[in-house]
Design a protein around this motif. Sequence first.
Motif, PDB file in Angstrom:
ATOM      1  N   GLU A 414      43.524  25.125  30.897  1.00 53.51           N
ATOM      2  CA  GLU A 414      44.813  25.225  31.569  1.00 53.51           C
ATOM      3  C   GLU A 414      44.829  24.177  32.674  1.00 53.51           C
ATOM      4  O   GLU A 414      43.796  23.931  33.320  1.00 53.51           O
ATOM      5  CB  GLU A 414      45.013  26.625  32.154  1.00 53.51           C
ATOM      6  N   VAL A 415      45.973  23.567  32.898  1.00 48.78           N
ATOM      7  CA  VAL A 415      46.057  22.474  33.868  1.00 48.78           C
ATOM      8  C   VAL A 415      46.973  22.835  35.026  1.00 48.78           C
ATOM      9  O   VAL A 415      47.804  23.745  34.932  1.00 48.78           O
ATOM     10  CB  VAL A 415      46.551  21.172  33.193  1.00 48.78           C
ATOM     11  N   ASP A 416      46.815  22.093  36.143  1.00 46.60           N
ATOM     12  CA  ASP A 416      47.654  22.323  37.316  1.00 46.60           C
ATOM     13  C   ASP A 416      48.946  21.518  37.209  1.00 46.60           C
ATOM     14  O   ASP A 416      49.250  20.947  36.150  1.00 46.60           O
ATOM     15  CB  ASP A 416      46.894  21.989  38.601  1.00 46.60           C
ATOM     16  N   ASP A 417      49.704  21.446  38.288  1.00 45.54           N
ATOM     17  CA  ASP A 417      50.998  20.764  38.272  1.00 45.54           C
ATOM     18  C   ASP A 417      50.882  19.267  38.023  1.00 45.54           C
ATOM     19  O   ASP A 417      51.856  18.623  37.633  1.00 45.54           O
ATOM     20  CB  ASP A 417      51.734  20.999  39.603  1.00 45.54           C
ATOM     21  N   GLU A 418      49.705  18.706  38.242  1.00 47.71           N
ATOM     22  CA  GLU A 418      49.485  17.282  37.991  1.00 47.71           C
ATOM     23  C   GLU A 418      48.891  17.028  36.612  1.00 47.71           C
ATOM     24  O   GLU A 418      48.545  15.899  36.274  1.00 47.71           O
ATOM     25  CB  GLU A 418      48.550  16.694  39.063  1.00 47.71           C
ATOM     26  N   GLY A 419      48.771  18.091  35.818  1.00 46.01           N
ATOM     27  CA  GLY A 419      48.211  17.943  34.482  1.00 46.01           C
ATOM     28  C   GLY A 419      46.705  17.829  34.461  1.00 46.01           C
ATOM     29  O   GLY A 419      46.130  17.370  33.470  1.00 46.01           O
ATOM     30  N   VAL A 420      46.045  18.254  35.520  1.00 45.82           N
ATOM     31  CA  VAL A 420      44.585  18.141  35.639  1.00 45.82           C
ATOM     32  C   VAL A 420      43.941  19.515  35.497  1.00 45.82           C
ATOM     33  O   VAL A 420      44.404  20.502  36.089  1.00 45.82           O
ATOM     34  CB  VAL A 420      44.192  17.514  36.991  1.00 45.82           C
ATOM     35  N   ALA A 421      42.888  19.587  34.713  1.00 51.05           N
ATOM     36  CA  ALA A 421      42.074  20.796  34.622  1.00 51.05           C
ATOM     37  C   ALA A 421      41.060  20.752  35.758  1.00 51.05           C
ATOM     38  O   ALA A 421      40.202  19.883  35.805  1.00 51.05           O
ATOM     39  CB  ALA A 421      41.361  20.853  33.274  1.00 51.05           C
ATOM     40  N   GLU A 422      41.165  21.686  36.695  1.00 54.42           N
ATOM     41  CA  GLU A 422      40.302  21.664  37.865  1.00 54.42           C
ATOM     42  C   GLU A 422      38.891  22.129  37.522  1.00 54.42           C
ATOM     43  O   GLU A 422      38.634  22.713  36.471  1.00 54.42           O
ATOM     44  CB  GLU A 422      40.920  22.523  38.970  1.00 54.42           C
ATOM     45  N   ARG A 423      37.974  21.876  38.461  1.00 56.38           N
ATOM     46  CA  ARG A 423      36.550  22.110  38.199  1.00 56.38           C
ATOM     47  C   ARG A 423      36.247  23.548  37.787  1.00 56.38           C
ATOM     48  O   ARG A 423      35.433  23.788  36.888  1.00 56.38           O
ATOM     49  CB  ARG A 423      35.729  21.713  39.421  1.00 56.38           C
ATOM     50  N   GLY A 424      36.914  24.514  38.426  1.00 54.89           N
ATOM     51  CA  GLY A 424      36.687  25.905  38.061  1.00 54.89           C
ATOM     52  C   GLY A 424      37.121  26.206  36.636  1.00 54.89           C
ATOM     53  O   GLY A 424      36.492  27.012  35.940  1.00 54.89           O
ATOM     54  N   GLU A 425      38.194  25.547  36.196  1.00 54.38           N
ATOM     55  CA  GLU A 425      38.686  25.744  34.830  1.00 54.38           C
ATOM     56  C   GLU A 425      37.740  25.103  33.818  1.00 54.38           C
ATOM     57  O   GLU A 425      37.485  25.667  32.751  1.00 54.38           O
ATOM     58  CB  GLU A 425      40.086  25.142  34.705  1.00 54.38           C
ATOM     59  N   ILE A 426      37.212  23.932  34.164  1.00 57.42           N
ATOM     60  CA  ILE A 426      36.227  23.295  33.288  1.00 57.42           C
ATOM     61  C   ILE A 426      35.007  24.199  33.153  1.00 57.42           C
ATOM     62  O   ILE A 426      34.498  24.440  32.044  1.00 57.42           O
ATOM     63  CB  ILE A 426      35.807  21.914  33.842  1.00 57.42           C
ATOM     64  N   GLN A 427      34.534  24.726  34.281  1.00 57.18           N
ATOM     65  CA  GLN A 427      33.377  25.612  34.251  1.00 57.18           C
ATOM     66  C   GLN A 427      33.659  26.851  33.405  1.00 57.18           C
ATOM     67  O   GLN A 427      32.839  27.257  32.572  1.00 57.18           O
ATOM     68  CB  GLN A 427      32.996  26.029  35.672  1.00 57.18           C
ATOM     69  N   ARG A 428      34.839  27.436  33.592  1.00 57.29           N
ATOM     70  CA  ARG A 428      35.194  28.647  32.840  1.00 57.29           C
ATOM     71  C   ARG A 428      35.208  28.382  31.343  1.00 57.29           C
ATOM     72  O   ARG A 428      34.659  29.166  30.552  1.00 57.29           O
ATOM     73  CB  ARG A 428      36.577  29.141  33.276  1.00 57.29           C
ATOM     74  N   CYS A 429      35.805  27.266  30.938  1.00 59.78           N
ATOM     75  CA  CYS A 429      35.926  26.970  29.510  1.00 59.78           C
ATOM     76  C   CYS A 429      34.568  26.653  28.878  1.00 59.78           C
ATOM     77  O   CYS A 429      34.299  27.051  27.741  1.00 59.78           O
ATOM     78  CB  CYS A 429      36.907  25.824  29.297  1.00 59.78           C
ATOM     79  N   VAL A 430      33.725  25.929  29.601  1.00 62.99           N
ATOM     80  CA  VAL A 430      32.388  25.644  29.082  1.00 62.99           C
ATOM     81  C   VAL A 430      31.630  26.949  28.863  1.00 62.99           C
ATOM     82  O   VAL A 430      30.972  27.149  27.827  1.00 62.99           O
ATOM     83  CB  VAL A 430      31.614  24.702  30.027  1.00 62.99           C
ATOM     84  N   GLU A 431      31.728  27.857  29.831  1.00 62.32           N
ATOM     85  CA  GLU A 431      31.033  29.135  29.685  1.00 62.32           C
ATOM     86  C   GLU A 431      31.638  29.965  28.560  1.00 62.32           C
ATOM     87  O   GLU A 431      30.934  30.728  27.884  1.00 62.32           O
ATOM     88  CB  GLU A 431      31.075  29.912  31.005  1.00 62.32           C
ATOM     89  N   THR A 432      32.941  29.824  28.340  1.00 59.39           N
ATOM     90  CA  THR A 432      33.597  30.568  27.262  1.00 59.39           C
ATOM     91  C   THR A 432      33.018  30.225  25.904  1.00 59.39           C
ATOM     92  O   THR A 432      32.891  31.082  25.027  1.00 59.39           O
ATOM     93  CB  THR A 432      35.118  30.296  27.260  1.00 59.39           C
ATOM     94  N   VAL A 433      32.657  28.951  25.702  1.00 57.17           N
ATOM     95  CA  VAL A 433      32.128  28.552  24.388  1.00 57.17           C
ATOM     96  C   VAL A 433      30.607  28.514  24.334  1.00 57.17           C
ATOM     97  O   VAL A 433      30.022  28.569  23.250  1.00 57.17           O
ATOM     98  CB  VAL A 433      32.695  27.178  23.947  1.00 57.17           C
ATOM     99  N   MET A 434      29.929  28.454  25.504  1.00 59.43           N
ATOM    100  CA  MET A 434      28.467  28.328  25.505  1.00 59.43           C
ATOM    101  C   MET A 434      27.741  29.564  26.026  1.00 59.43           C
ATOM    102  O   MET A 434      26.516  29.640  25.945  1.00 59.43           O
ATOM    103  CB  MET A 434      28.028  27.109  26.326  1.00 59.43           C
ATOM    104  N   GLY A 435      28.497  30.503  26.559  1.00 55.09           N
ATOM    105  CA  GLY A 435      27.876  31.682  27.149  1.00 55.09           C
ATOM    106  C   GLY A 435      27.463  32.714  26.114  1.00 55.09           C
ATOM    107  O   GLY A 435      27.364  32.435  24.915  1.00 55.09           O
ATOM    108  N   ASN A 436      27.272  33.941  26.586  1.00 54.84           N
ATOM    109  CA  ASN A 436      26.796  35.019  25.722  1.00 54.84           C
ATOM    110  C   ASN A 436      27.880  36.046  25.391  1.00 54.84           C
ATOM    111  O   ASN A 436      27.581  37.072  24.770  1.00 54.84           O
ATOM    112  CB  ASN A 436      25.612  35.736  26.389  1.00 54.84           C
ATOM    113  N   GLY A 437      29.118  35.770  25.816  1.00 59.24           N
ATOM    114  CA  GLY A 437      30.194  36.712  25.581  1.00 59.24           C
ATOM    115  C   GLY A 437      30.637  36.736  24.125  1.00 59.24           C
ATOM    116  O   GLY A 437      30.265  35.883  23.312  1.00 59.24           O
ATOM    117  N   ASP A 438      31.475  37.737  23.806  1.00 62.80           N
ATOM    118  CA  ASP A 438      31.963  37.886  22.427  1.00 62.80           C
ATOM    119  C   ASP A 438      32.747  36.660  21.978  1.00 62.80           C
ATOM    120  O   ASP A 438      32.636  36.237  20.821  1.00 62.80           O
ATOM    121  CB  ASP A 438      32.839  39.134  22.314  1.00 62.80           C
TER     122      ASP A 438
END
Length: 475
Positions: A414-438
């Motif tokens: 998800e991006v902000d008003d400038e079309g940028v994915a902020e650092r917290g969003e990058i971290q969240r998405c990386v963990e979404t695909v590389m973590g241990n969750g369902d």
Amino acid sequence: MESHGRAPVPHLLFVTSPMQGHINPVRRLAARVAAADARVTISTAVSGHRRMFPSLASPDEEAVDAAGLLHVPFSDGYDEGFDREVHDVRSFAARSRAAGCETLSGVVARLAERGRPVTCVVYTFLVGWVPEVARAHGIPSVLFWIQPAAVFAVYYHCFHGHGAVLASCANDPARDAVVRLPGLPPLKSRALPTIVSLTSPQQQGYPVLGTLRDVFLALDADRPTKVLVNTFDALEPEALRAVPGLELVAVGPVVPDIGASPSCTDLSLCNEDSSEYMEWLDTQAARSVVYVSFGTIFTASKRQELETLQGLKATGRPYLGVLRKVAEEGAALDGANGGGGAADGRQGMVVEWCDQARVLSHPAVGCFVTHCGWNSALESMASGVPIVAVPQWTDQPTVAWLVEECAGVGVRVEVDDEGVAERGEIQRCVETVMGNGDAAVEIRASAMTWMERAKEAIAGGGVLQRNLQAFVSGL
């Protein structure tokens, strides 16, 4: 012309723009067509030709690549390459068309004089004037669509009565609008290629809309029966059948042969040293590394790259980033060097270029943060690597939709008003695909499933080979 004791062997001339993202799939497809008992010649603009073959005595000299394919360049009027700082983008289309038509016609004539008459011309969409040359020589032409079939279908409907509704949906400020096009599932505004949102010549990228319109008008005029598409049937069954009057033939995924040794099959592989980052990958645990690349032509903004680096650092996971525009403070993160990179035990490594196919096939790579160019997405799927999609423009939002909602092999930021994915969003998405969750477990399982489907399509006797053989036999 050779006949092998049967009907004459067809000779296909592949013509493409000098952009790396166009040249590479063309060279890969041409090699496969050659393996299907056909003769092939590849022609791109002089600027791209000289990057592939930098040691030539003359930049427009013919050359044979590592796969044994003949390359004969044409001139688009920008032999040193198009430079936005020097050249007027408004005159590019007309100048490149005029020069290209004249010089490519000369290529076709010279090949005929040498006993290599062209029997079919295959072209990509940024050289939409090529059918004009083919008609002048009485040769049939076929479009090789290097983006998803879904994008082709959206553009087709855009230029056949649905342009206004597409622009309205794409420009919906709430991003909640949905458009329904014949033969396609309902598409939200965020799934549409950005080009359909353009309504004024003053908007950046508007000339591309005109280029695409010319391509589809030429298809209407020539009434071809087939369009070759860099996709595979299992991935886009609806889209491949969503255009009336045209048979979209899946000839993909057109990805490198992962098992082959490195060569100059792709444009950017020539004269590059991959030893440092590959040796670094060898030291990392299986599926532990986050690989990041935002493409070769239109890179992400400096802020996006800084936010991405900070987000990667926050994950605590090792990362390999191809980030050419990193600001000094970003490049200095974790001690990484923005040039050749460093790998002496630090968390991350930043390089200016890498052999992407080799990186994605390395067992240490567990995630690909990408702009979602179609070549990159297909290479990632063929390697079974989950994706974090950071789409920028043109077809990339649609590719992100395919990755997340159709194939289930990744997640979109998800991006902000400038079309940028902020650092917290990058971290969240990386963990979404590389973590241990369902969600991560499901995405990784889907990635492996699509890797197997891609292998099945590419395998000898598979759908790709059968489709290509049928196409060549029908010439």
